[in-house]
Design a protein around this motif. Structure first.
Motif, PDB file in Angstrom:
ATOM      1  N   PRO A  55       0.653  -1.227  -0.058  1.00 56.76           N
ATOM      2  CA  PRO A  55      -0.128  -0.012   0.109  1.00 56.76           C
ATOM      3  C   PRO A  55       0.825   1.165   0.066  1.00 56.76           C
ATOM      4  CG  PRO A  55       0.100  -1.001   2.192  1.00 56.76           C
ATOM      5  CD  PRO A  55       0.603  -1.904   1.234  1.00 56.76           C
ATOM      6  N   GLU A  56       0.193   2.378  -0.514  1.00 57.83           N
ATOM      7  CA  GLU A  56       1.010   3.692  -0.280  1.00 57.83           C
ATOM      8  C   GLU A  56       1.083   4.133   1.304  1.00 57.83           C
ATOM      9  OE1 GLU A  56      -0.377   8.231  -1.432  1.00 57.83           O
ATOM     10  OE2 GLU A  56      -0.877   6.764  -2.846  1.00 57.83           O
ATOM     11  N   GLY A  67      11.097  -1.567  -8.989  1.00 56.52           N
ATOM     12  CA  GLY A  67      10.289  -0.385  -9.519  1.00 56.52           C
ATOM     13  C   GLY A  67       9.458   0.567  -8.430  1.00 56.52           C
ATOM     14  N   LEU A  68      10.005   0.457  -7.321  1.00 57.21           N
ATOM     15  CA  LEU A  68       9.447   1.275  -6.153  1.00 57.21           C
ATOM     16  C   LEU A  68       9.938   2.440  -5.758  1.00 57.21           C
ATOM     17  CD1 LEU A  68       8.823  -1.989  -3.812  1.00 57.21           C
ATOM     18  CD2 LEU A  68       7.233  -0.879  -5.272  1.00 57.21           C
ATOM     19  N   ILE A  69      11.268   2.371  -6.041  1.00 54.16           N
ATOM     20  CA  ILE A  69      11.975   3.616  -5.995  1.00 54.16           C
ATOM     21  C   ILE A  69      12.939   4.042  -7.002  1.00 54.16           C
ATOM     22  CG2 ILE A  69      11.790   3.837  -3.329  1.00 54.16           C
ATOM     23  CD1 ILE A  69      14.804   2.989  -3.093  1.00 54.16           C
ATOM     24  N   LYS A 111       5.126   5.642  -3.939  1.00 51.24           N
ATOM     25  CA  LYS A 111       4.046   5.099  -3.093  1.00 51.24           C
ATOM     26  C   LYS A 111       4.380   5.792  -1.534  1.00 51.24           C
ATOM     27  CE  LYS A 111       3.058   0.382  -4.989  1.00 51.24           C
ATOM     28  NZ  LYS A 111       1.487   0.705  -4.705  1.00 51.24           N
ATOM     29  N   LYS A 112       5.172   6.828  -1.716  1.00 48.04           N
ATOM     30  CA  LYS A 112       5.677   7.667  -0.475  1.00 48.04           C
ATOM     31  C   LYS A 112       5.911   6.428   0.756  1.00 48.04           C
ATOM     32  CE  LYS A 112       2.717  11.553  -1.661  1.00 48.04           C
ATOM     33  NZ  LYS A 112       2.396  11.261  -2.713  1.00 48.04           N
ATOM     34  N   LEU A 113       6.770   5.314   0.467  1.00 47.07           N
ATOM     35  CA  LEU A 113       7.287   4.385   1.180  1.00 47.07           C
ATOM     36  C   LEU A 113       8.117   5.084   2.462  1.00 47.07           C
ATOM     37  CD1 LEU A 113       8.277   1.801  -1.277  1.00 47.07           C
ATOM     38  CD2 LEU A 113       6.006   1.947  -0.132  1.00 47.07           C
TER      39      LEU A 113
END
Length: 270
Positions: A127-128, A152-154, A176-178
């Motif tokens: 999730p975001e 592909g997350l950051i 996603k502002k992890l």
């Protein structure tokens, strides 16, 4: 008489030198070694290494560590003869940061890194604003960030990727502002209930009952450049016992055990 006496003296001196050289070689080629390994799969593998080494008259005493910061300090201080728990980037960082003079003498395994979760089954479910645990040591933290980027997350600064020096400060895109949470490697499995996903090194994952192939939501390729190694103090790198230790580890028996026991979660690097 004088010439004969000189010849006898020379012969005795040559014999003494040969005996001294032989005794020095024997002293260097000791038959009992203390080797530091990490808890978990390192222990299992060295049970086989010990048996192979024993056939060569080499007695290996295994010292188990559950903290990555301790085995190199123990080796540098002389409490160990060798250790087998780390990859080259980690060793390079420790030598630089702590002033050690420790060098590799042989490769052991590649342990692909994985991200694990108790909250999601697939990375597509991330999730975001999710909390993401990574290791707080520079080499493994960099490795975890590279794995997040490969998924592909950051996106990381190219220079940090090139130099293998990425930290959370090098993240330039985070759709996603992890929330990146840096923790000690040994603490990450215990923090899974508080984190959405966490990067966990293979030995700690195994101890926590996690399988790379079954449980990881992201995992490195088996062809990762992070091959583990056997390390010794620089002064010992050419000692006969160091070569015997490497030969015992890189034996067909140990290779077969790794391939059979771990089924791809650990891969022989030799």
């Amino acid at each position: 008489m004088h010439t004969t006496f000189r010849r006898r003296t020379l012969a005795l001196a040559t014999l003494a030198a040969a005996l001294f050289t032989g005794s020095t070689a024997l002293a260097q080629d000791k038959n009992t070694l203390k080797v530091g390994v990490s808890v978990g799969n390192g222990e299992q593998i060295f049970e086989v290494v010990k048996k192979v080494a024993a056939k060569d008259g080499l007695n290996i005493q295994v010292v188990v560590f559950n903290d990555y910061q301790l085995p190199n300090a123990a080796l540098a201080s002389g409490d160990l003869d060798a250790n087998a728990f780390q990859h080259q980037p980690f060793l390079d960082n420790q030598n630089k940061a702590r002033g050690f003079d420790i060098v590799p003498v042989g490769l052991t395994i590649t342990a692909p890194l994985g991200f694990y979760s108790r909250k999601i089954k697939s990375i597509d479910q991330l999730p975001e604003g999710a909390s993401v645990g990574i290791q707080n040591d520079p080499s493994n933290g960099n490795r975890a960030l590279l794995l997040l980027q490969s998924a592909g997350l950051i996106t990381l600064k190219p220079e940090a990727v090139k130099n293998n020096t990425a930290t959370p400060l090098d993240v330039v895109s985070n759709p996603k502002k992890l929330k990146l949470v840096a923790l000690d490697a040994a603490q990450l499995p215990r923090s899974l209930d508080d984190l959405t996903i966490a990067s966990i090194n293979n030995d700690y994952a195994e101890k926590a009952g996690l399988s790379l192939n079954k449980d990881a939501v992201i995992k490195e390729s088996a062809k990762s450049p992070y091959a583990n190694l056997i390390a010794v103090r620089r002064a010992d790198k050419d000692k006969p016992w160091a070569k015997r230790l490497v030969a015992a580890y890189q034996s067909p028996e140990v290779k077969s055990f790794i391939e059979t026991q771990f089924k791809g979660s650990l891969v022989p690097a030799f």
